[in-house]
Design a protein around this motif. Structure first.
Motif, PDB file in Angstrom:
ATOM      1  N   HIS A 184      72.052 -10.350 148.592  1.00 26.69           N
ATOM      2  CA  HIS A 184      72.868 -11.378 149.233  1.00 26.69           C
ATOM      3  C   HIS A 184      72.676 -12.747 148.576  1.00 26.69           C
ATOM      4  O   HIS A 184      73.619 -13.540 148.524  1.00 26.69           O
ATOM      5  N   ALA A 185      71.492 -13.017 148.059  1.00 24.61           N
ATOM      6  CA  ALA A 185      71.237 -14.305 147.403  1.00 24.61           C
ATOM      7  C   ALA A 185      72.027 -14.427 146.102  1.00 24.61           C
ATOM      8  O   ALA A 185      72.388 -15.532 145.693  1.00 24.61           O
ATOM      9  N   ARG A 186      72.319 -13.312 145.467  1.00 20.81           N
ATOM     10  CA  ARG A 186      73.067 -13.329 144.200  1.00 20.81           C
ATOM     11  C   ARG A 186      74.500 -13.838 144.379  1.00 20.81           C
ATOM     12  O   ARG A 186      75.149 -14.206 143.399  1.00 20.81           O
ATOM     13  N   HIS A 187      74.990 -13.886 145.599  1.00 18.94           N
ATOM     14  CA  HIS A 187      76.346 -14.377 145.852  1.00 18.94           C
ATOM     15  C   HIS A 187      76.420 -15.900 145.826  1.00 18.94           C
ATOM     16  O   HIS A 187      77.518 -16.457 145.833  1.00 18.94           O
ATOM     17  N   PHE A 188      75.271 -16.556 145.807  1.00 19.37           N
ATOM     18  CA  PHE A 188      75.222 -18.016 145.803  1.00 19.37           C
ATOM     19  C   PHE A 188      74.857 -18.514 144.405  1.00 19.37           C
ATOM     20  O   PHE A 188      74.302 -17.756 143.603  1.00 19.37           O
ATOM     21  N   PRO A 189      75.134 -19.782 144.115  1.00 20.30           N
ATOM     22  CA  PRO A 189      74.690 -20.324 142.831  1.00 20.30           C
ATOM     23  C   PRO A 189      73.174 -20.159 142.695  1.00 20.30           C
ATOM     24  O   PRO A 189      72.428 -20.277 143.674  1.00 20.30           O
ATOM     25  N   VAL A 190      72.718 -19.886 141.487  1.00 28.33           N
ATOM     26  CA  VAL A 190      71.313 -19.516 141.258  1.00 28.33           C
ATOM     27  C   VAL A 190      70.332 -20.620 141.675  1.00 28.33           C
ATOM     28  O   VAL A 190      69.222 -20.335 142.097  1.00 28.33           O
ATOM     29  N   ARG A 191      70.722 -21.854 141.583  1.00 33.17           N
ATOM     30  CA  ARG A 191      69.801 -22.948 141.925  1.00 33.17           C
ATOM     31  C   ARG A 191      70.019 -23.461 143.349  1.00 33.17           C
ATOM     32  O   ARG A 191      69.696 -24.603 143.664  1.00 33.17           O
ATOM     33  N   SER A 192      70.527 -22.607 144.214  1.00 35.21           N
ATOM     34  CA  SER A 192      70.749 -22.976 145.612  1.00 35.21           C
ATOM     35  C   SER A 192      69.429 -23.202 146.336  1.00 35.21           C
ATOM     36  O   SER A 192      68.402 -22.648 145.958  1.00 35.21           O
ATOM     37  N   ASN A 193      69.503 -24.025 147.367  1.00 42.44           N
ATOM     38  CA  ASN A 193      68.389 -24.133 148.315  1.00 42.44           C
ATOM     39  C   ASN A 193      68.647 -23.058 149.362  1.00 42.44           C
ATOM     40  O   ASN A 193      69.653 -23.108 150.052  1.00 42.44           O
ATOM     41  N   PHE A 194      67.735 -22.113 149.443  1.00 41.77           N
ATOM     42  CA  PHE A 194      67.974 -20.981 150.335  1.00 41.77           C
ATOM     43  C   PHE A 194      67.303 -21.161 151.683  1.00 41.77           C
ATOM     44  O   PHE A 194      66.268 -21.797 151.815  1.00 41.77           O
ATOM     45  N   ARG A 195      67.947 -20.559 152.655  1.00 38.86           N
ATOM     46  CA  ARG A 195      67.396 -20.423 153.998  1.00 38.86           C
ATOM     47  C   ARG A 195      67.531 -18.943 154.332  1.00 38.86           C
ATOM     48  O   ARG A 195      68.608 -18.364 154.177  1.00 38.86           O
ATOM     49  N   ILE A 196      66.430 -18.340 154.750  1.00 38.52           N
ATOM     50  CA  ILE A 196      66.449 -16.925 155.099  1.00 38.52           C
ATOM     51  C   ILE A 196      66.267 -16.813 156.605  1.00 38.52           C
ATOM     52  O   ILE A 196      65.214 -17.174 157.138  1.00 38.52           O
TER      53      ILE A 196
END
Length: 185
Positions: free
Chosen positions: A48-60
């Protein structure tokens, strides 16, 4: 007066819903003191993280049964540790690709030089059409020997580099557990 500008990008959210924290954590298959992250959960987060730009700030966001909320810190540590370890592995793999690329380049250049030298030698001895054919064949084989070094140095590192950056971003993601209220059956 206009609102202050906020340069921080919004978090890209990955959601995970688990039956229980015991199934999310892999306590049995790790020799370490801290619990690991179950492989299926890690794959789900990565997918699912691969759907966002690679340098995104993630929240899980991890949705767990209400009684599992006491494990919030353990879940955070497991997720952060898993992706920090993945980043370290990707960095090592990247180093190996660069090392293999340098070695393959040296071997390829040596091989190509040898073939061209042999081709020149045959041409200087015979000087006929067959020697030209030998020289052209040696040149083609020489360039083919450079295929793998070029592949390593130009292309093979990109997916590993991408995985390393993604793992780094996930290792510092905000991990939030949310209680899921079970309905009585």
């Amino acid at each position: 007066e206009p609102p202050p500008m906020n340069n921080a990008s919004p978090a890209s959210t990955v959601s995970v819903e688990v039956v229980s924290v015991d199934l999310l954590l892999d306590r049995d298959n790790t020799p370490f003191t801290a619990a690991g992250l179950h492989a299926d959960v890690a794959s789900h987060i990565l997918e699912h993280a691969r759907h966002f730009p690679v340098r995104s700030n993630f929240r899980i966001n991890v949705s767990v049964p209400e009684q599992d909320m006491v494990h919030a810190e353990e879940v955070q540590l497991a997720i952060h540790h898993h992706f920090k370890t993945a980043e370290i592995h990707a960095a090592r793999e990247l180093s190996e690709i660069w090392r293999d690329g340098r070695i393959a380049t040296m071997i390829g250049l040596l091989f190509m030089s040898s073939l061209l030298l042999i081709g020149q030698l045959v041409t200087s001895i015979t000087g006929d059409e067959i020697s030209r054919l030998v020289m052209e064949s040696m040149t083609v084989f020489g360039w083919v020997s450079m295929w793998r070094p070029a592949e390593l140095l130009l292309y093979d590192h990109w997916p590993v580099r991408h995985n390393r950056i993604l793992a780094r971003q996930l290792a510092k993601a905000e991990v939030v557990l949310t209680p899921r209220h079970e309905q009585a059956r």
